[in-house]
Scaffold this active site. Structure first.
Site, PDB file in Angstrom:
ATOM      1  N   ASP A  27      -8.120   6.723  -2.379  1.00  0.00           N
ATOM      2  CA  ASP A  27      -8.595   5.633  -3.207  1.00  0.00           C
ATOM      3  C   ASP A  27      -8.854   6.125  -4.633  1.00  0.00           C
ATOM      4  O   ASP A  27      -9.539   7.135  -4.827  1.00  0.00           O
ATOM      5  CB  ASP A  27      -9.899   5.103  -2.582  1.00  0.00           C
ATOM      6  CG  ASP A  27     -10.393   3.845  -3.258  1.00  0.00           C
ATOM      7  OD1 ASP A  27      -9.811   2.777  -3.009  1.00  0.00           O
ATOM      8  OD2 ASP A  27     -11.359   3.941  -4.051  1.00  0.00           O
ATOM      9  N   GLU A  63      -3.494   5.914  -4.426  1.00  0.00           N
ATOM     10  CA  GLU A  63      -3.775   4.520  -4.772  1.00  0.00           C
ATOM     11  C   GLU A  63      -4.243   4.470  -6.225  1.00  0.00           C
ATOM     12  O   GLU A  63      -5.426   4.392  -6.507  1.00  0.00           O
ATOM     13  CB  GLU A  63      -4.827   3.923  -3.839  1.00  0.00           C
ATOM     14  CG  GLU A  63      -5.038   2.425  -4.050  1.00  0.00           C
ATOM     15  CD  GLU A  63      -6.231   2.066  -4.939  1.00  0.00           C
ATOM     16  OE1 GLU A  63      -6.263   0.916  -5.410  1.00  0.00           O
ATOM     17  OE2 GLU A  63      -7.110   2.904  -5.167  1.00  0.00           O
TER      18      GLU A  63
END
Lengths: 651, 651
Positions: A380, A409
């Protein structure tokens, strides 16, 4: 006296692939082709030759492969990287005196010149080879030398000298002293799923059968056959760790949660644990391990979301206060984008003087889950954590576990996206989500596949994510969802969807934002997994097409075709190994029927000019016979916004 | 434990200029600007800053210059390289915590948030600076800290925090631990004439006043004022060494010379000497040294032709037989391009095992002539001698004599041309000679000036040479000679002509060749230096225009303008230091009057939209007033094929 080998006349330059002056390896995947190339040339008019020495990762053995010249002194060798690991390579070049002599001899022979002295020069060259030969070639070389030295039969000597087997024999005894060798570079080959993968994202907590119940890993286990039948091979969950209770967000990201609001899974950690623990309502560690194994049995890997950030009640805050920034009022600095505050999230301070312990702990999180069976990590917001950390961490992890795949990401600026690929991420989210017009898609694909990015940035195309509902989907409805899915799945060999909302036609934006309203990030959902949707049927078909067509297992082979309409996009992909030829034609206008002439690049597909060829639409089953480059296509988005053709010469 | 500084969050990448991964220096010339740039970025959303540290060649001192961000994380600094020698530089980047805090404070202030804790954070940042400050800043910093800590006047504290002088003070105390520093790269600055030079080539042996007499250095001395008046500052001679007598070529390159044929000056060496000797008929070493000095007094440098090859009777053949290739019949291998033979020329074998002595001897030739006053060498066919030799030789010579200029006479494949620039040649012949159409000229200029070549390949444009009479000149007559001269002289800051034939309208090709017939390479010529020609008058004018307009002293500033005709080429050059703005419009059609609208890039020239501006044609003296971008131009090649305008805002 002079500190170099001055006799090495051959120059080697601009070796490719080379990432960041050779500091990082170039990427490939199992079974992919990589073209190793370099400018190789010498002063003067001598013939030169070049080869590449490759060290294979499985055996450690170095093998030499001839390179072929194209134009402008560029030489290349196309290697199929079949084994996981590091292929080291050096390019080498040398002046080929025998070839130079042979070429001159041929011209002089054709010009009818006296060749006595020339043939003696050739005999000398053979004698040099003889002096180096250790093997059974000695006899052969001696006999050739005699032929060249015979003065009575020039014709026979010339014919011998021009023979290719003679040349190939001499070539083995080149003067190693005079070979120029490039610096060593590396191609790192990853397992096939790093390049070819099909992702489905769901929130396990919304997997319960009963409405209002909190989903568990057992619920997800029941969904595995469905995911497998739909053709997905990676099932990705948002973080599964305990969710912070302090400053927890309510529905729609509100600051005033009510009793029962589950909070955002990305606000990690509470009194029950942190990044090495499991949110109790999802099940136990044993349940998770079982789920991983069960999924593997159905050819699905579970991708774990790693978000290196903490809720205010994460145990790290008490245990390692030095890893956070503290404010003068004694509180920990929360994330912010002034004037906005994200008080449920504490970023980690990568500038801490205790960075070594921090890095070791963060890496231990990955090692912990690898030990439990996880093989894919979706990281993330990696662009908000220090790049040197990723470089070190990914390298260390992959040294011990080369099968591990990291997906970055990051939706951020180009140089940061690129850097994450360079420092080791195996896959990356991309700008595909916002590339809609024909020109945008073509330009972006060419950038990804025909610029240096091709060697370090491996795209994974997502039409949507829990964070992103792009205008194309919120305004374009079902037709747009189908069209964008087909684009993602056929342009890029890896793609994924945030699945339930995609399948079930949910596309209401939160006012003023590119985000879903009533976002699953902040609340439990209940899905009717058995519901029929047109989208779902097409997903199944598209994923089956991907499985059955090797041309769709790599991203690098895309070539765009000219079309006579801005609304009609057309591209081809070819797998020369299996002669699998794919042409995709897409109507980008989700509201209207559109038609255009398209010009297939037949050369690229190995179709002869004038030859007719058969197209089979794998979506509809229809077949067509075309001839020549230009043909007409028409697509109604309310029926099917695309053709995915296989192409066969019509014999 | 972990072997790096993990707290350095800033990444520096793609530093420019960087030639061949930093192996070779980038080139500049005295007074030229070089843009040093790099991608500089960090993870996250912190403000960052970047600077370049430059070591100056004159003082050896390192100075720091702020870099400016443009878009996509690119930072740059424009340096004027005013001193000859090596400018070393490193780019450095760091997270600017104070700027990050200040930016957040401003937004929070504008949003009306409570700032008490924020201001205390700022006070801490100032306190960190204070702890590092050694100077008179201590008092100032202490008073600022008090202001920020005062809780009764937020307004005052915020205003202080936003002040630029406060920021500039803090900026001096950045945390050096956390600065990322790039690898060191080098810009090598050469003297101005390396970049801006005007060459005239003549054969001294044709300089005699009396017909049929062999010209001498004394004859050339008489011509110096003429060369100077015409505006040339480099006078270049073909080789002046003894000319081989063995296998000497006759007129028009014939194999059957007759008594009195002087031979080709490039067939070097005979019983009277070799590369360190002077052809006796030209005069003595003393004459040559005098000529050099006399020329210098008139701002002309004599460029010497160095052709590292030997006539069969060159002393090297006896003294150093190991430097040549020997044929089995006991003869030395002559140059050949099979089936063609060049028996008057013996190439040197750069693969000789005695290469070190060879290199030292070849370098000693250069050193010998430097000692006699030569400062410019035009190297004949450098692409047929080993590249490592040039790299070593030029580096060694320039270490001792940084003023020496080497021009590479290579007309060969692109990668070889480029390599010669990389390994140290200061100037290079180019493909200009064969670039004729508008598209060809624009594409070639953009390649030279806007690709990486800009940093290692410095063009010298020649419309003709003794070896090359291009079709444009043999078929285009006087108009073409004028047009090509104007192009060469205004596109490139260095240009040259093989002068006498150019001035006197000689352009008969040898049948089937791009070469002059009755070539001066093989025979004496007699020129009437006082003859009036239109071409000569224009050369004088063009060279004066070059001298008087600084915009023409560099090649890198060319920008092409759109025009409505393929026959009308237009480009501008701007020198921002002196506001010298040049626009050149050329009719490429030497047979017909042509007209076109041209669109001047006014932004490039610093002309405001809507502002009218005055153009003065420096060739004709006419002036024009134009307004807006698009204006009409018409040129009659029988009058003058070009305008060379200066442009001034019309106030």
């Amino acid at each position: 006296m002079i500190d170099l080998n001055g006799r090495n006349r051959v120059v080697i330059s601009n070796v490719s692939p080379m990432v960041e002056e050779g500091r990082y390896p170039a990427k490939s995947a199992e079974g992919e082709f990589v073209i190793i190339s370099a400018d190789v040339f010498s002063d003067g008019h001598d013939e030169i030759d070049a080869s590449v020495l490759v060290q294979y990762p499985d055996t450690g053995e170095w093998r030499e492969h001839d390179m072929d010249p194209s134009f402008n002194d560029r030489w290349s060798y196309r290697i199929k990287t079949e084994k996981i690991g590091k292929y080291s390579f050096v390019v080498q070049g040398w002046v080929d005196h025998y070839a130079t002599w042979r070429k001159g001899l041929k011209k002089k022979y054709e010009a009818g010149q006296d060749l006595k002295v020339e043939l003696l020069i050739g005999a000398d060259l053979l004698a040099q080879a003889l002096s180096k030969s250790t093997s059974g070639h000695k006899k052969l070389l001696n006999s050739w030398i005699s032929t060249l030295k015979k003065t009575d039969n020039t014709e026979e000597a010339v014919m011998l000298a021009l023979r290719d087997d003679v040349y190939q024999t001499i070539r083995q005894y080149k003067d190693k002293d005079l070979i120029t060798v490039s610096s060593e570079l590396i191609i790192e080959t990853e397992r096939k799923r790093a390049a070819y993968s099909t992702w489905y994202e769901l929130f396990p907590r919304s997997a319960a059968t009963a409405e209002n119940a909190h989903g568990t890993f057992s619920d997800v286990k029941r969904l595995l056959p469905r995911v497998a039948r739909m053709g997905f091979d990676v099932l990705y969950f948002p973080p599964i760790h305990p969710i912070g209770e302090k400053n927890r967000k309510g529905k729609n990201n509100s600051l005033s949660p009510v009793e029962g609001d589950p909070g955002s899974p990305w606000a990690i950690g509470n009194r029950t644990g942190g990044h090495k623990d499991i949110h109790p309502e999802l099940g136990t560690l044993e349940d998770f391990k079982e789920l991983i194994q069960e999924a593997k049995g159905q050819n699905i890997e579970i991708a774990m979301d790693i978000a290196y950030q903490c809720a205010p009640d994460h145990p790290y805050v008490q245990e390692h206060p030095q890893w956070f920034k503290w404010r003068p009022d004694g509180s920990v600095q929360y994330a912010e984008n002034p004037p906005k505050k994200y008080e449920d999230i504490l970023p980690i301070n990568f500038e801490t003087e205790d960075w070594e312990n921090l890095w070791l702990e963060l890496k231990s999180v990955i090692d912990y889950w690898i030990d439990k069976g996880v093989t894919i990590f979706r990281i993330d917001n990696p662009h908000t954590k220090a790049f040197p950390f990723w470089e070190w961490m990914i390298r260390e992890v992959r040294l011990a576990h080369p099968e591990i795949i990291f997906l970055a990401e990051a939706f951020t600026r180009p140089r940061l996206m690129e850097r994450l690929g360079k420092v080791g991420f195996n896959q990356s989210y991309t700008y595909f989500t916002w590339r809609n017009t024909k020109a945008e898609i073509e330009e972006y694909m060419n950038e990804l596949t025909r610029s240096p990015m091709r060697y370090f940035f491996r795209p994974n195309f997502w039409p949507n994510t829990p964070d992103i509902l792009p205008p194309a989907l919120s305004s374009g409805g079902e037709n747009a969802h189908i069209m964008r899915l087909i684009l993602a799945a056929t342009l890029s060999s890896s793609y994924g969807i945030y699945g339930p909302v995609y399948e079930f036609g949910i596309n209401d934006p939160h006012p003023g934002k590119e985000e879903y309203t009533n976002n699953e990030k902040y609340e439990l959902k209940h899905w009717d997994w058995s519901k029929y949707t047109r989208i779902k049927e097409i997903i199944v078909r598209v994923n089956r097409i991907r499985q059955q067509n090797k041309a769709l297992h790599t991203t690098w082979n895309v070539t765009f075709a000219e079309t006579t309409s801005d609304q009609i996009l057309c591209y081809v992909k070819n797998d020369p190994d299996t002669n699998n030829r794919i042409a995709v034609v897409v109507n980008l206008d989700v509201h209207h029927l559109q038609g255009a002439h398209v010009r297939l690049p037949l050369g690229e597909l190995g179709i002869e000019p004038g030859q007719s060829y058969k197209l089979k639409d794998l979506l509809s089953g229809s077949t067509y016979i075309w001839q020549d480059e230009w043909n007409y296509v028409q697509l109604n988005p309310f029926e099917m916004p695309a053709h995915i053709f296989t192409i066969e010469p019509n014999i």
